[in-house]
Design a protein around this motif. Structure first.
Motif, mmCIF file in Angstrom:
data_model
loop_
_atom_site.group_PDB
_atom_site.id
_atom_site.type_symbol
_atom_site.label_atom_id
_atom_site.label_comp_id
_atom_site.label_asym_id
_atom_site.label_seq_id
_atom_site.Cartn_x
_atom_site.Cartn_y
_atom_site.Cartn_z
ATOM 1 N N ALA A 1 56.950 -32.228 69.874
ATOM 2 C CA ALA A 1 57.134 -32.275 68.646
ATOM 3 C C ALA A 1 55.890 -32.936 67.679
ATOM 4 O O ALA A 1 55.807 -32.669 66.725
ATOM 5 C CB ALA A 1 58.340 -33.135 68.607
ATOM 6 N N TRP A 2 55.144 -34.113 68.372
ATOM 7 C CA TRP A 2 54.151 -34.439 67.693
ATOM 8 C C TRP A 2 52.842 -33.824 68.018
ATOM 9 O O TRP A 2 51.682 -34.453 67.634
ATOM 10 C CB TRP A 2 54.157 -35.924 68.265
ATOM 11 C CG TRP A 2 55.204 -36.966 67.733
ATOM 12 C CD1 TRP A 2 56.504 -36.869 68.295
ATOM 13 C CD2 TRP A 2 55.259 -37.569 66.461
ATOM 14 N NE1 TRP A 2 57.281 -37.989 67.630
ATOM 15 C CE2 TRP A 2 56.609 -38.216 66.415
ATOM 16 C CE3 TRP A 2 54.518 -37.873 65.468
ATOM 17 C CZ2 TRP A 2 56.978 -38.908 65.520
ATOM 18 C CZ3 TRP A 2 54.823 -38.444 64.409
ATOM 19 C CH2 TRP A 2 56.353 -39.073 64.371
ATOM 20 N N GLN A 3 52.779 -32.698 68.673
ATOM 21 C CA GLN A 3 51.578 -31.992 68.914
ATOM 22 C C GLN A 3 50.270 -32.839 69.332
ATOM 23 O O GLN A 3 49.090 -32.450 68.979
ATOM 24 C CB GLN A 3 51.089 -31.137 67.848
ATOM 25 C CG GLN A 3 52.287 -30.016 67.173
ATOM 26 C CD GLN A 3 52.012 -28.776 68.228
ATOM 27 O OE1 GLN A 3 51.135 -27.908 68.062
ATOM 28 N NE2 GLN A 3 52.933 -28.937 69.330
ATOM 29 N N SER B 1 57.172 -39.595 73.429
ATOM 30 C CA SER B 1 56.256 -39.046 72.544
ATOM 31 C C SER B 1 56.319 -39.755 71.166
ATOM 32 O O SER B 1 55.217 -39.819 70.557
ATOM 33 C CB SER B 1 56.109 -37.588 72.488
ATOM 34 O OG SER B 1 57.476 -37.030 71.746
ATOM 35 N N THR B 2 57.276 -40.131 70.835
ATOM 36 C CA THR B 2 57.571 -40.985 69.513
ATOM 37 C C THR B 2 57.200 -42.130 69.559
ATOM 38 O O THR B 2 56.155 -42.681 68.772
ATOM 39 C CB THR B 2 58.822 -40.797 68.914
ATOM 40 O OG1 THR B 2 59.335 -39.621 68.717
ATOM 41 C CG2 THR B 2 59.089 -41.527 67.722
ATOM 42 N N ILE B 3 57.152 -42.823 70.873
ATOM 43 C CA ILE B 3 56.580 -44.106 70.993
ATOM 44 C C ILE B 3 55.009 -44.013 71.032
ATOM 45 O O ILE B 3 54.474 -44.873 70.514
ATOM 46 C CB ILE B 3 57.127 -44.573 72.391
ATOM 47 C CG1 ILE B 3 58.612 -44.850 72.297
ATOM 48 C CG2 ILE B 3 56.377 -45.998 72.711
ATOM 49 C CD1 ILE B 3 59.394 -45.507 73.520
ATOM 50 N N ALA B 4 54.593 -43.094 71.796
ATOM 51 C CA ALA B 4 53.042 -42.907 71.812
ATOM 52 C C ALA B 4 52.672 -42.531 70.583
ATOM 53 O O ALA B 4 51.643 -42.975 69.980
ATOM 54 C CB ALA B 4 52.974 -41.616 72.822
ATOM 55 N N ALA B 5 53.027 -41.708 69.419
ATOM 56 C CA ALA B 5 52.757 -41.351 68.159
ATOM 57 C C ALA B 5 52.808 -42.754 67.279
ATOM 58 O O ALA B 5 51.765 -42.854 66.615
ATOM 59 C CB ALA B 5 53.737 -40.387 67.670
ATOM 60 N N CYS B 6 53.859 -43.517 67.492
ATOM 61 C CA CYS B 6 53.893 -44.756 66.631
ATOM 62 C C CYS B 6 52.634 -45.824 67.114
ATOM 63 O O CYS B 6 52.103 -46.432 66.054
ATOM 64 C CB CYS B 6 55.337 -45.569 67.003
ATOM 65 S SG CYS B 6 56.702 -44.991 66.268
ATOM 66 N N ALA C 1 46.626 -38.479 57.318
ATOM 67 C CA ALA C 1 45.575 -37.465 57.564
ATOM 68 C C ALA C 1 44.721 -37.659 58.528
ATOM 69 O O ALA C 1 44.227 -36.664 59.159
ATOM 70 C CB ALA C 1 44.776 -37.794 56.043
ATOM 71 N N ALA C 2 44.466 -38.536 58.974
ATOM 72 C CA ALA C 2 43.639 -39.008 60.362
ATOM 73 C C ALA C 2 44.594 -38.668 61.529
ATOM 74 O O ALA C 2 43.944 -38.104 62.515
ATOM 75 C CB ALA C 2 43.485 -40.485 60.303
ATOM 76 N N TYR C 3 45.942 -38.725 61.366
ATOM 77 C CA TYR C 3 46.560 -38.050 62.320
ATOM 78 C C TYR C 3 46.487 -36.493 62.700
ATOM 79 O O TYR C 3 46.562 -35.947 63.835
ATOM 80 C CB TYR C 3 48.104 -38.433 62.293
ATOM 81 C CG TYR C 3 49.026 -37.948 63.483
ATOM 82 C CD1 TYR C 3 49.269 -38.898 64.251
ATOM 83 C CD2 TYR C 3 49.390 -36.759 63.569
ATOM 84 C CE1 TYR C 3 50.117 -38.524 65.461
ATOM 85 C CE2 TYR C 3 50.492 -36.483 64.625
ATOM 86 C CZ TYR C 3 50.649 -37.367 65.577
ATOM 87 O OH TYR C 3 51.572 -37.156 66.672
#
Length: 265
Positions: free
Chosen positions: A136-138, A164-169, A187-189
């Motif tokens: 989901a967070w690619q 993966s959401t925890i990692a994205a945060c 943008a940096a993401y």
């Protein structure tokens, strides 16, 4: 001489009487037909329609008075209308993802608008990108591992929405600490912090909406805001046949609203 003085005094007296009569008649007219004064804050306030049309990302307003910005935003919204997409899949994915993503974002102090990134990243297709990003967070494999996700033969935690959401945060918090802007963090993401930092230094500009970036990154935040628009105002953009927890949650029993423990993309 005395006679002239008396005439002058008489004229002045008559003028005073007339002026007093005019004042009283004016007061009476105002009392009968009072003038409706508009306070300055209302006189110069935006119409309700315009106020509601203000777009923002993480409470950072877009300069929509800039013609280029407004054009790019409207073009992105048009690409996400039902007439173009011809699917309710985005709303269906939001229904599955958001109950899991929202509390995690809140726990890590990330603005809720970042929940739309998975819809932009995975979109209608999902799966693995040509470059190897997945979930989901690619996440790319290397980035995923650096933020605690297991990626190896038979195990790929990029597909676990909660993990993966925890990692994205964690990643997004680092980006915000570096750029001090949620818009630049988004943008940096997409583009990576090193490339964005180089663009900022080269252009001597740190306002995303005034920067010249590659096509994908330059339209990335616009896509997020467009996604936010069509999810929050589905009927406005042609999505009539949908059932969303976003709009119907008050009608559902509490048990039905509990998110599943794991969501695999």
């Amino acid at each position: 001489m005395r006679k002239k003085h008396l005439i002058t005094c008489s004229v002045i007296l008559v003028l005073v009487i007339i002026s007093r009569l005019n004042i009283y008649s004016t007061d009476a007219a105002v009392a009968a037909h009072p003038i409706a004064y508009t306070p300055a804050d209302l006189l110069f306030a935006k119409p309700i329609e315009e106020a509601e049309a203000e777009y923002n990302f993480a409470d950072e307003l877009l300069p929509v008075n800039d013609k280029k910005v407004d054009f790019k935003l409207q073009r992105s919204i048009a690409k996400h209308k039902y007439k173009h997409v011809q699917s309710n899949l985005l709303h269906a994915k939001a229904d599955k993802m958001f109950p899991i993503i929202e509390p995690i974002l809140k726990f890590y102090g990330i603005p809720e608008d970042f929940k739309y990134i998975p819809l932009v990243e995975s979109g209608l297709k999902g799966g693995t990108s040509p470059k190897g990003a997945r979930g989901a967070w690619q996440f790319m494999p290397g980035t995923a591992r650096s933020y605690g996700l297991k990626v190896r033969r038979g195990v790929d935690e990029r597909l676990n929405l909660r993990k993966s959401t925890i990692a994205a945060c964690k990643y997004i918090r680092e980006l915000y600490a570096e750029f001090n802007s949620w818009t630049l963090a988004a943008a940096a993401y997409n583009n990576g912090s090193i490339k964005l930092e180089r663009a900022i230094n080269r252009q001597n500009e740190d306002n995303y909406f005034r920067m010249k970036l590659n096509r994908e990154t330059g339209s990335y935040v616009y896509k997020i805001i467009a996604m936010k628009e069509i999810i929050n105002h589905p009927k406005k953009y042609g999505y009539d046949n949908y059932y969303s927890y976003l709009h119907k949650s008050s009608e559902l029993p509490l048990v039905a609203m509990q998110p599943p423990m794991v969501f695999d993309n």
